[in-house]
Design a protein around this motif. Structure first.
Motif, PDB file in Angstrom:
ATOM      1  N   GLY A  61      27.084 -27.797   9.398  1.00  0.00           N
ATOM      2  CA  GLY A  61      27.786 -29.076   9.425  1.00  0.00           C
ATOM      3  C   GLY A  61      28.388 -29.417   8.067  1.00  0.00           C
ATOM      4  O   GLY A  61      29.514 -29.907   7.975  1.00  0.00           O
ATOM      5  N   GLU A  62      27.656 -29.130   7.001  1.00  0.00           N
ATOM      6  CA  GLU A  62      28.172 -29.356   5.644  1.00  0.00           C
ATOM      7  C   GLU A  62      29.375 -28.462   5.365  1.00  0.00           C
ATOM      8  O   GLU A  62      30.361 -28.900   4.777  1.00  0.00           O
ATOM      9  CB  GLU A  62      27.079 -29.102   4.610  1.00  0.00           C
ATOM     10  CG  GLU A  62      25.974 -30.142   4.604  1.00  0.00           C
ATOM     11  CD  GLU A  62      26.463 -31.513   4.182  1.00  0.00           C
ATOM     12  OE1 GLU A  62      27.251 -31.600   3.214  1.00  0.00           O
ATOM     13  OE2 GLU A  62      26.074 -32.497   4.830  1.00  0.00           O
ATOM     14  N   GLU A  97      22.484 -25.512  21.130  1.00  0.00           N
ATOM     15  CA  GLU A  97      23.064 -26.413  22.131  1.00  0.00           C
ATOM     16  C   GLU A  97      22.790 -27.873  21.799  1.00  0.00           C
ATOM     17  O   GLU A  97      23.688 -28.712  21.870  1.00  0.00           O
ATOM     18  CB  GLU A  97      22.493 -26.107  23.508  1.00  0.00           C
ATOM     19  CG  GLU A  97      23.064 -24.859  24.121  1.00  0.00           C
ATOM     20  CD  GLU A  97      22.665 -24.727  25.562  1.00  0.00           C
ATOM     21  OE1 GLU A  97      21.486 -24.979  25.898  1.00  0.00           O
ATOM     22  OE2 GLU A  97      23.542 -24.380  26.372  1.00  0.00           O
ATOM     23  N   ALA A  98      21.581 -28.184  21.450  1.00  0.00           N
ATOM     24  CA  ALA A  98      21.211 -29.573  21.140  1.00  0.00           C
ATOM     25  C   ALA A  98      21.875 -30.058  19.857  1.00  0.00           C
ATOM     26  O   ALA A  98      22.091 -31.259  19.687  1.00  0.00           O
ATOM     27  CB  ALA A  98      19.691 -29.690  21.025  1.00  0.00           C
ATOM     28  N   GLY A  99      22.229 -29.137  18.959  1.00  0.00           N
ATOM     29  CA  GLY A  99      22.791 -29.501  17.665  1.00  0.00           C
ATOM     30  C   GLY A  99      24.266 -29.839  17.675  1.00  0.00           C
ATOM     31  O   GLY A  99      24.819 -30.203  16.655  1.00  0.00           O
ATOM     32  N   GLY A 100      24.944 -29.698  18.795  1.00  0.00           N
ATOM     33  CA  GLY A 100      26.335 -30.096  18.880  1.00  0.00           C
ATOM     34  C   GLY A 100      27.337 -28.966  18.947  1.00  0.00           C
ATOM     35  O   GLY A 100      28.515 -29.205  19.162  1.00  0.00           O
ATOM     36  N   GLY A 104      32.239 -27.915  22.744  1.00  0.00           N
ATOM     37  CA  GLY A 104      33.536 -27.364  23.116  1.00  0.00           C
ATOM     38  C   GLY A 104      33.767 -27.138  24.592  1.00  0.00           C
ATOM     39  O   GLY A 104      34.645 -27.721  25.135  1.00  0.00           O
ATOM     40  N   PRO A 105      33.052 -26.340  25.333  1.00  0.00           N
ATOM     41  CA  PRO A 105      32.122 -25.370  24.746  1.00  0.00           C
ATOM     42  C   PRO A 105      32.890 -24.281  24.011  1.00  0.00           C
ATOM     43  O   PRO A 105      34.043 -24.038  24.308  1.00  0.00           O
ATOM     44  CB  PRO A 105      31.416 -24.789  25.963  1.00  0.00           C
ATOM     45  CG  PRO A 105      32.398 -24.932  27.069  1.00  0.00           C
ATOM     46  CD  PRO A 105      33.195 -26.166  26.768  1.00  0.00           C
ATOM     47  N   HIS A 106      32.246 -23.681  23.032  1.00  0.00           N
ATOM     48  CA  HIS A 106      32.899 -22.660  22.227  1.00  0.00           C
ATOM     49  C   HIS A 106      32.504 -21.277  22.738  1.00  0.00           C
ATOM     50  O   HIS A 106      31.624 -21.155  23.585  1.00  0.00           O
ATOM     51  CB  HIS A 106      32.505 -22.835  20.757  1.00  0.00           C
ATOM     52  CG  HIS A 106      31.066 -22.520  20.487  1.00  0.00           C
ATOM     53  ND1 HIS A 106      30.021 -23.269  20.969  1.00  0.00           N
ATOM     54  CD2 HIS A 106      30.503 -21.502  19.806  1.00  0.00           C
ATOM     55  CE1 HIS A 106      28.880 -22.740  20.574  1.00  0.00           C
ATOM     56  NE2 HIS A 106      29.152 -21.668  19.867  1.00  0.00           N
ATOM     57  N   SER A 107      33.158 -20.262  22.215  1.00  0.00           N
ATOM     58  CA  SER A 107      32.786 -18.889  22.528  1.00  0.00           C
ATOM     59  C   SER A 107      31.685 -18.476  21.566  1.00  0.00           C
ATOM     60  O   SER A 107      31.772 -18.769  20.380  1.00  0.00           O
ATOM     61  CB  SER A 107      33.987 -17.954  22.337  1.00  0.00           C
ATOM     62  OG  SER A 107      35.051 -18.356  23.149  1.00  0.00           O
ATOM     63  N   SER A 108      30.652 -17.813  22.081  1.00  0.00           N
ATOM     64  CA  SER A 108      29.540 -17.475  21.207  1.00  0.00           C
ATOM     65  C   SER A 108      28.889 -16.164  21.610  1.00  0.00           C
ATOM     66  O   SER A 108      28.918 -15.768  22.773  1.00  0.00           O
ATOM     67  CB  SER A 108      28.485 -18.579  21.228  1.00  0.00           C
ATOM     68  OG  SER A 108      27.493 -18.321  20.253  1.00  0.00           O
ATOM     69  N   THR A 109      28.287 -15.527  20.620  1.00  0.00           N
ATOM     70  CA  THR A 109      27.463 -14.350  20.848  1.00  0.00           C
ATOM     71  C   THR A 109      26.112 -14.604  20.199  1.00  0.00           C
ATOM     72  O   THR A 109      26.044 -15.032  19.044  1.00  0.00           O
ATOM     73  CB  THR A 109      28.113 -13.090  20.228  1.00  0.00           C
ATOM     74  OG1 THR A 109      29.399 -12.904  20.832  1.00  0.00           O
ATOM     75  CG2 THR A 109      27.264 -11.864  20.446  1.00  0.00           C
TER      76      THR A 109
END
Length: 132
Positions: A61-62, A97-100, A104-109
């Motif tokens: 986040g920072e 997931e809980a952290g935000g 998006g949802p975004h693409s992730s691996t």
């Protein structure tokens, strides 16, 4: 600005998209791996992948704010967990997931790996984000 694509001919992903498309000309930030170190460089959550994932998200986040972006503008992540245990990986993913990051949802691996860069490090997340 961000088109998130879930491909209908593939198995539906569990809360993320298969791809994210950004039109040319958009400013992107490619972030180095966020790690579970505090501002003094000390490992947070030794032996605890869930606590480390929480710190990684704080640090991510920072990084995002420093480049003028936020979690909802993340288009892609790679989540590395130093474990071969799928339950440990699932626990880290719940924190993600809980952290935000799933806004998006975004693409992730999500990857289980043998080791990461710092002694005792169990989690690292790399990200690409749009800078609006």
């Amino acid at each position: 600005m961000i088109q998130r694509v879930t491909v209908p001919t593939l198995a539906p992903p569990p809360r993320y998209s298969h791809a994210s498309v950004v039109e040319a000309g958009t400013k992107l930030a490619f972030l180095a791996g966020s790690v579970p170190l505090d501002a003094d460089g000390k490992l947070v959550g030794e032996g605890d992948p869930v606590r480390q994932a929480e710190q990684v998200l704080v640090n991510l986040g920072e990084q995002l704010r420093a480049v003028g972006s936020e979690f909802e503008h993340v288009v892609s992540t790679d989540v590395y967990v130093a474990s071969g245990d799928s339950a440990v990986l699932a626990g880290v993913w719940e924190v993600v997931e809980a952290g935000g990051l799933s806004l998006g949802p975004h693409s992730s691996t999500l990857l289980g790996v043998a080791c990461l860069g710092y002694p005792g490090q169990l989690v690292e997340i790399t990200a690409t984000a749009v800078v609006p």
